[in-house]
Design an enzyme around this catalytic site. Sequence first.
Site, PDB file in Angstrom:
ATOM      1  N   LYS A 133      -7.021 -10.373  42.459  1.00  0.00           N
ATOM      2  CA  LYS A 133      -5.537  -9.759  41.743  1.00  0.00           C
ATOM      3  C   LYS A 133      -5.624  -7.816  43.212  1.00  0.00           C
ATOM      4  O   LYS A 133      -4.215  -8.069  43.216  1.00  0.00           O
ATOM      5  CB  LYS A 133      -6.176  -9.348  40.455  1.00  0.00           C
ATOM      6  CG  LYS A 133      -4.863  -8.887  39.330  1.00  0.00           C
ATOM      7  CD  LYS A 133      -5.399  -9.298  38.756  1.00  0.00           C
ATOM      8  CE  LYS A 133      -6.758  -8.601  37.637  1.00  0.00           C
ATOM      9  NZ  LYS A 133      -6.224  -7.226  37.381  1.00  0.00           N
TER      10      LYS A 133
ATOM     11  N   GLY B 120      -2.167  -3.933  33.980  1.00  0.00           N
ATOM     12  CA  GLY B 120      -1.665  -2.389  34.434  1.00  0.00           C
ATOM     13  C   GLY B 120      -2.063  -2.058  36.231  1.00  0.00           C
ATOM     14  O   GLY B 120      -1.461  -1.287  36.765  1.00  0.00           O
TER      15      GLY B 120
ATOM     16  N   GLN C 129      -5.935   2.655  41.128  1.00  0.00           N
ATOM     17  CA  GLN C 129      -4.698   2.556  40.946  1.00  0.00           C
ATOM     18  C   GLN C 129      -4.579   3.847  41.213  1.00  0.00           C
ATOM     19  O   GLN C 129      -3.043   3.764  41.362  1.00  0.00           O
ATOM     20  CB  GLN C 129      -4.644   1.576  39.421  1.00  0.00           C
ATOM     21  CG  GLN C 129      -4.709   0.738  39.386  1.00  0.00           C
ATOM     22  CD  GLN C 129      -4.702   0.216  37.474  1.00  0.00           C
ATOM     23  OE1 GLN C 129      -4.577   1.148  37.412  1.00  0.00           O
ATOM     24  NE2 GLN C 129      -5.462  -1.069  37.506  1.00  0.00           N
TER      25      GLN C 129
ATOM     26  N   ASP D 207     -14.658  -4.001  37.044  1.00  0.00           N
ATOM     27  CA  ASP D 207     -14.251  -4.973  35.866  1.00  0.00           C
ATOM     28  C   ASP D 207     -15.313  -5.877  35.679  1.00  0.00           C
ATOM     29  O   ASP D 207     -15.053  -6.390  35.072  1.00  0.00           O
ATOM     30  CB  ASP D 207     -12.998  -5.774  37.232  1.00  0.00           C
ATOM     31  CG  ASP D 207     -12.085  -5.166  37.005  1.00  0.00           C
ATOM     32  OD1 ASP D 207     -11.101  -3.562  36.101  1.00  0.00           O
ATOM     33  OD2 ASP D 207     -11.333  -4.883  37.913  1.00  0.00           O
TER      34      ASP D 207
ATOM     35  N   LYS E 100      -9.703   0.177  29.463  1.00  0.00           N
ATOM     36  CA  LYS E 100      -8.720  -0.944  30.603  1.00  0.00           C
ATOM     37  C   LYS E 100      -8.200  -2.433  29.358  1.00  0.00           C
ATOM     38  O   LYS E 100      -7.293  -1.380  28.465  1.00  0.00           O
ATOM     39  CB  LYS E 100     -10.612  -2.116  30.775  1.00  0.00           C
ATOM     40  CG  LYS E 100     -11.063  -1.613  32.184  1.00  0.00           C
ATOM     41  CD  LYS E 100     -10.577  -0.993  33.286  1.00  0.00           C
ATOM     42  CE  LYS E 100     -11.330  -0.214  34.520  1.00  0.00           C
ATOM     43  NZ  LYS E 100     -10.314  -0.305  35.745  1.00  0.00           N
TER      44      LYS E 100
ATOM     45  N   ARG F 223     -13.613  -2.174  26.632  1.00  0.00           N
ATOM     46  CA  ARG F 223     -14.240  -2.642  26.768  1.00  0.00           C
ATOM     47  C   ARG F 223     -16.002  -2.145  26.523  1.00  0.00           C
ATOM     48  O   ARG F 223     -16.540  -3.063  26.141  1.00  0.00           O
ATOM     49  CB  ARG F 223     -14.338  -3.493  28.791  1.00  0.00           C
ATOM     50  CG  ARG F 223     -13.393  -3.973  29.158  1.00  0.00           C
ATOM     51  CD  ARG F 223     -12.835  -4.369  30.370  1.00  0.00           C
ATOM     52  NE  ARG F 223     -12.284  -5.486  30.346  1.00  0.00           N
ATOM     53  CZ  ARG F 223     -11.897  -5.360  31.329  1.00  0.00           C
ATOM     54  NH1 ARG F 223     -12.574  -4.717  33.107  1.00  0.00           N
ATOM     55  NH2 ARG F 223     -11.018  -6.345  31.820  1.00  0.00           N
TER      56      ARG F 223
ATOM     57  N   ARG G 153     -11.422 -10.345  30.659  1.00  0.00           N
ATOM     58  CA  ARG G 153     -12.603 -10.789  31.074  1.00  0.00           C
ATOM     59  C   ARG G 153     -13.399 -10.383  29.843  1.00  0.00           C
ATOM     60  O   ARG G 153     -15.056 -10.827  29.733  1.00  0.00           O
ATOM     61  CB  ARG G 153     -13.069  -9.214  32.265  1.00  0.00           C
ATOM     62  CG  ARG G 153     -11.988  -9.364  33.462  1.00  0.00           C
ATOM     63  CD  ARG G 153     -12.180  -8.550  34.466  1.00  0.00           C
ATOM     64  NE  ARG G 153     -11.784  -8.088  35.469  1.00  0.00           N
ATOM     65  CZ  ARG G 153     -10.764  -8.639  36.268  1.00  0.00           C
ATOM     66  NH1 ARG G 153     -10.967 -10.142  36.954  1.00  0.00           N
ATOM     67  NH2 ARG G 153      -9.587  -8.174  36.889  1.00  0.00           N
TER      68      ARG G 153
HETATM   69  C1  S3P Z   1      -7.143  -2.282  40.610  1.00  0.00           C
HETATM   70  C2  S3P Z   1      -8.480  -1.258  40.363  1.00  0.00           C
HETATM   71  C3  S3P Z   1      -9.169  -1.245  39.191  1.00  0.00           C
HETATM   72  C4  S3P Z   1      -9.212  -2.411  38.292  1.00  0.00           C
HETATM   73  C5  S3P Z   1      -7.935  -3.230  38.346  1.00  0.00           C
HETATM   74  C6  S3P Z   1      -7.305  -3.629  39.852  1.00  0.00           C
HETATM   75  C7  S3P Z   1      -6.032  -1.915  41.844  1.00  0.00           C
HETATM   76  O1  S3P Z   1      -8.853   0.140  37.709  1.00  0.00           O
HETATM   77  O2  S3P Z   1      -9.907  -2.505  37.165  1.00  0.00           O
HETATM   78  O3  S3P Z   1      -8.627  -3.877  37.328  1.00  0.00           O
HETATM   79  O4  S3P Z   1      -5.972  -3.351  42.052  1.00  0.00           O
HETATM   80  O5  S3P Z   1      -6.210  -0.936  42.314  1.00  0.00           O
HETATM   81  P1  S3P Z   1      -9.064   0.986  38.282  1.00  0.00           P
HETATM   82  O6  S3P Z   1      -8.145   2.198  39.448  1.00  0.00           O
HETATM   83  O7  S3P Z   1      -8.108   2.004  36.895  1.00  0.00           O
HETATM   84  O8  S3P Z   1      -9.679   2.036  37.903  1.00  0.00           O
END
Ligand code: S3P
Length: 452
Positions: A35, A108, A183, A334, A361, A365, A409
């Site tokens: 993803k 997100g 992120q 995750d 999340k 969770r 999840r």
């Molecule tokens: C992701 C970062 C994670 C993860 C999300 C995907 C990404 O989030 O939980 O499913 O692709 O950068 P956080 O950066 O908020 O921890």
Amino acid sequence: MTQKTEISVPSDAPIPAASSRARALSGTARVPGDKSISHRALMFGALAVGRSRVTGLLEGEDVLRTAAAMRAMGATVERAADGAWTVDGVGVGGLAEPADVIDMGNAGTGVRLVMGLVATHPITAIFTGDASLRRRPMNRVIAPLSLFGATFMGREGGRLPLAISGNPTPVPVSYTVPVASAQVKSAVLLAGLNTPGVTTVIEPVATRDHTERMLKGFGAELSVEETADGGRVIRLTGQPRLSARAVTVPADPSSAAFPAVAALLVPGSEILLPEVGTNPLRFGLFDTLAEMGADIVLENPREIAGEPVADLRVRASALVGVDVPPERAPSMIDEYPILAVAAACATGTTRMRGLAELRVKESNRFDAVLSGLAACGAKVEAAGDDILVHGTGRPPRGGATIAANLDHRIAMSFLVLGAVGDAPVAIDDIRAVDTSFPGFVPLMNRLGMSLT
Ligand code: S3P
């Protein structure tokens, strides 16, 4: 174009699901594409000059939302007859103002990274999402993107829907990420893409580095310096010419986690999960399972499109409880819900430390793991930001209905638990699973699960 390029608007009616005792799992199953890498492949393709070709893209709801967002900003994103995706980019700085509100659904990662892109383009965009995404905190990206000169108007706490106006004359930023979040790091780097000069991101704890690897692959000038205490300093030179390229998306380790744990728990199982990403910044679950005594062999390790992958052979194993240190959290953030399920079937206590981020999340969770496992008969407790699961060496009895709360999840984790309990485990609504793992039910049933 085939129907997969359309986002299916879920009906309002929840779709319940249930899982009962499975026979030994066997066979080979390729889980869907990663993803994180899929979102980025579409975004970077949209900013590159020329036509990028993406194979193995995750065709889940979240990624289709990102595809639609990139289209709304001027890129051409299509699914070819052979299942590959093509992206005709507009070049860094070339994104157009979307004509309508962009609904990012449950995604997100999608919304936070796209906000990074908009922050330094001379455009205004309005984002919204589903009930889960509208609950999630956006201040963590609003704060650093404001430093570039972007302006925001949103709901209390910076929640969606919100409008962002990018700054046409942004200044480069040096930003220390206050929470371990790929992120947030990525949103800042993506804002830095259309900013003259060098944007610097300092992360005290290393998080998944797909943005860094892939931006370099698309031709950006980016350096990563590892600090003595395990952090990283990332420097990106703005306004590069990104060049279209081919991207092969590996299978998602976060999705492989579900059949892998199911196979570990159901006696007599042996399965093979091909081409799973083994990036060390994503692999904390598998490192932890190995410490618990899991028989997981990484066969044929190799690299595809700049990411390490391997075929995972998983055999049923007797697991023991372990202590999972907080610094491991970013590499398996995750995966705690499915690790908690494995821990509930292990012998002894598993303590998972430093899980504050689990509360923000797709659902809370932290609470969902505690209440769901307790409802299934497991002994669990919270201590500050830690979760303790006291395994008895026997699977919890099951026999509960778990609220998925729009969280893919949580839904998949408890369906895995249903494979080993005396009584089935039900989920009130399985629709969210399509965000990351379309085809979950048939794939798991093909391996030997009993999902209806
Ligand atoms: C992701 C970062 C994670 C993860 C999300 C995907 C990404 O989030 O939980 O499913 O692709 O950068 P956080 O950066 O908020 O921890």
